[in-house]
Design an enzyme around this catalytic site. Structure first.
Site, PDB file in Angstrom:
ATOM      1  N   CYS A  42      -0.933  -9.689  -2.457  1.00  0.00           N
ATOM      2  CA  CYS A  42      -1.614  -8.484  -1.932  1.00  0.00           C
ATOM      3  C   CYS A  42      -2.372  -8.750  -0.632  1.00  0.00           C
ATOM      4  O   CYS A  42      -2.715  -7.815   0.086  1.00  0.00           O
ATOM      5  CB  CYS A  42      -2.558  -7.917  -2.988  1.00  0.00           C
ATOM      6  SG  CYS A  42      -1.695  -7.441  -4.475  1.00  0.00           S
ATOM      7  N   HIS A  76      -7.650  -3.222   0.521  1.00  0.00           N
ATOM      8  CA  HIS A  76      -6.460  -3.297  -0.337  1.00  0.00           C
ATOM      9  C   HIS A  76      -6.648  -2.310  -1.485  1.00  0.00           C
ATOM     10  O   HIS A  76      -7.732  -2.194  -2.061  1.00  0.00           O
ATOM     11  CB  HIS A  76      -6.293  -4.716  -0.880  1.00  0.00           C
ATOM     12  CG  HIS A  76      -5.252  -4.805  -1.946  1.00  0.00           C
ATOM     13  ND1 HIS A  76      -3.991  -4.281  -1.786  1.00  0.00           N
ATOM     14  CD2 HIS A  76      -5.287  -5.336  -3.204  1.00  0.00           C
ATOM     15  CE1 HIS A  76      -3.291  -4.488  -2.889  1.00  0.00           C
ATOM     16  NE2 HIS A  76      -4.062  -5.122  -3.767  1.00  0.00           N
ATOM     17  N   ASN A 114      -0.877   0.557  -6.312  1.00  0.00           N
ATOM     18  CA  ASN A 114      -1.056  -0.731  -5.638  1.00  0.00           C
ATOM     19  C   ASN A 114       0.304  -1.166  -5.073  1.00  0.00           C
ATOM     20  O   ASN A 114       1.195  -1.534  -5.829  1.00  0.00           O
ATOM     21  CB  ASN A 114      -1.598  -1.751  -6.651  1.00  0.00           C
ATOM     22  CG  ASN A 114      -1.803  -3.130  -6.058  1.00  0.00           C
ATOM     23  OD1 ASN A 114      -1.353  -3.416  -4.954  1.00  0.00           O
ATOM     24  ND2 ASN A 114      -2.487  -3.984  -6.796  1.00  0.00           N
TER      25      ASN A 114
END
Ligand code: UT7
Length: 322
Positions: free
Chosen positions: A113, A249, A279
């Site tokens: 990520c 994020h 996500n």
């Protein structure tokens, strides 16, 4: 001194939308639980045969158009991804070919990520040394391919997508600072426990899936992101109020709110896309950036704090004078 500056952004999401109601039919979950514990309302899922490079190509074209950059201008391509089309060649090489570019450096970065922040920091350093003038930096993922759709702990969280930026040499910042970190002691809290040299039959059989100890990841993420905010502000002699926009994020609204609180920042100064995208790992920060630039919230001259945290663990920040 050479700096690097973002001159164009682009984003792409696959057509198919999966709402929480659809997941209610697949696992023992509820729209209410998903919304209240994660903030996710819907996510986009790549069509069969649609690859990470396909998503990256759409985002790249949009970023190049926004920057008025042609294929001939690009002299570096970095793709951040954990879900490459192939073991090799890299997705960056595939993308280079799609864009009709030849001979430039092109490589993938794998920091899960945090991948886009890593890729942006690397491109910034290439530009600062004078070896690159115009870089295409992409975060792209088809995470749906490594999700166990029977595991309610993970399948409600993720989505597919791609975001891209054009980073150009400039006389003024641009990217003011980047900080990158990792700590492999947390390798088991968030992982796909198979790969080419470990348990590769799972890959061949399509049984390699994300496993996460969500609660543990949550706690470390909140603390670590708090520390990286402090590190970035103090290294640049800035006060919390100097940051105009937080572009985090997009893992969980609750993690994002905790970071905003650390910055004394109201949520209307935080770019939030986790509700619409889920996500998307390495794609989440550039997608959020693109959304807020295109809808006019982020304006030239604004000070942006980009941050991410992910598997590894990896984490990082980029402070940008946009
Ligand atoms: O992007 C990389 C970094 N990733 C992250 O930062 C993700 C970090 N972790 C998280 O965002 C959160 O930990 C989750 C959203 C994954 C989970 O939220 P949580 O508040 O930490 O829930 P939990 O794991 O503590 O579980 C609470 C309860 C449990 O039930 P019991 O034991 O209290 O009866 C779970 O079994 O919620 C249950 N649960 C669910 N219930 C309905 C777990 N997943 C689900 C689900 N639907 N999908």
């Amino acid at each position: 001194m050479i700096y690097s500056s973002i001159t164009g952004t682009g984003g792409y999401l696959p057509e198919r939308i999966m709402e929480n109601a659809e997941l209610e039919q697949m696992v023992n979950t509820s729209d209410e639980w998903i919304k209240s514990r994660t903030g996710v309302v819907k996510r986009h899922i790549a069509a069969e045969g649609e690859t990470t490079c396909d998503l990256a190509e759409h985002a790249a074209h949009k970023a190049m158009k926004a920057a008025s950059a042609s294929s001939d201008d690009i002299d570096l391509i970095i793709v951040a991804t954990t879900t490459p089309d192939l073991i090799f060649p890299s997705t960056a090489c595939l993308l280079q070919h799609r864009l009709g570019i030849r001979g430039t450096a092109a490589f993938d970065v794998q920091a899960v990520c945090t991948g886009f922040i890593y890729a942006l920091a690397i491109a910034d350093k290439f530009i600062k040394t004078g070896s690159t003038k115009k870089a295409l930096v992409v975060g792209a993922e088809t995470l749906s391919r490594i999700i166990d759709w029977t595991d309610r702990d993970t399948c409600v969280l993720f989505g597919d997508g791609a975001g891209a930026v054009i980073l150009e040499a400039s006389e003024t910042p641009g990217i003011v600072s980047t900080f990158l970190h990792a700590d492999g002691q947390y390798k088991d809290l968030l992982k796909v426990p198979s790969g080419i040299s470990t348990d590769c039959t799972k890959i061949k059989d399509g049984n390699a899936f994300i496993q996460m100890q969500g609660n543990e990841v949550f706690k470390v993420a909140v603390n670590t992101l708090g520390r990286i905010v402090d590190e970035t502000l103090s290294a640049n002699n800035l006060k919390k109020k100097d940051i105009d926009w937080l572009v985090p994020h997009q893992a969980n609204t609750r993690i994002i709110s905790a970071t905003a609180k650390k910055l004394d920042m109201p949520m209307d100064k935080v770019i939030l896309t986790v509700d619409q995208h889920g996500n998307t790992s390495a794609a989440s920060v550039p997608l959020a950036l693109d959304v807020a630039i295109r809808d006019g919230r982020i304006q030239r001259g604004d000070k942006l704090l980009l941050e991410a945290f992910g598997g590894g663990f990896t984490w990082g920040s980029a402070l940008i004078d946009y």
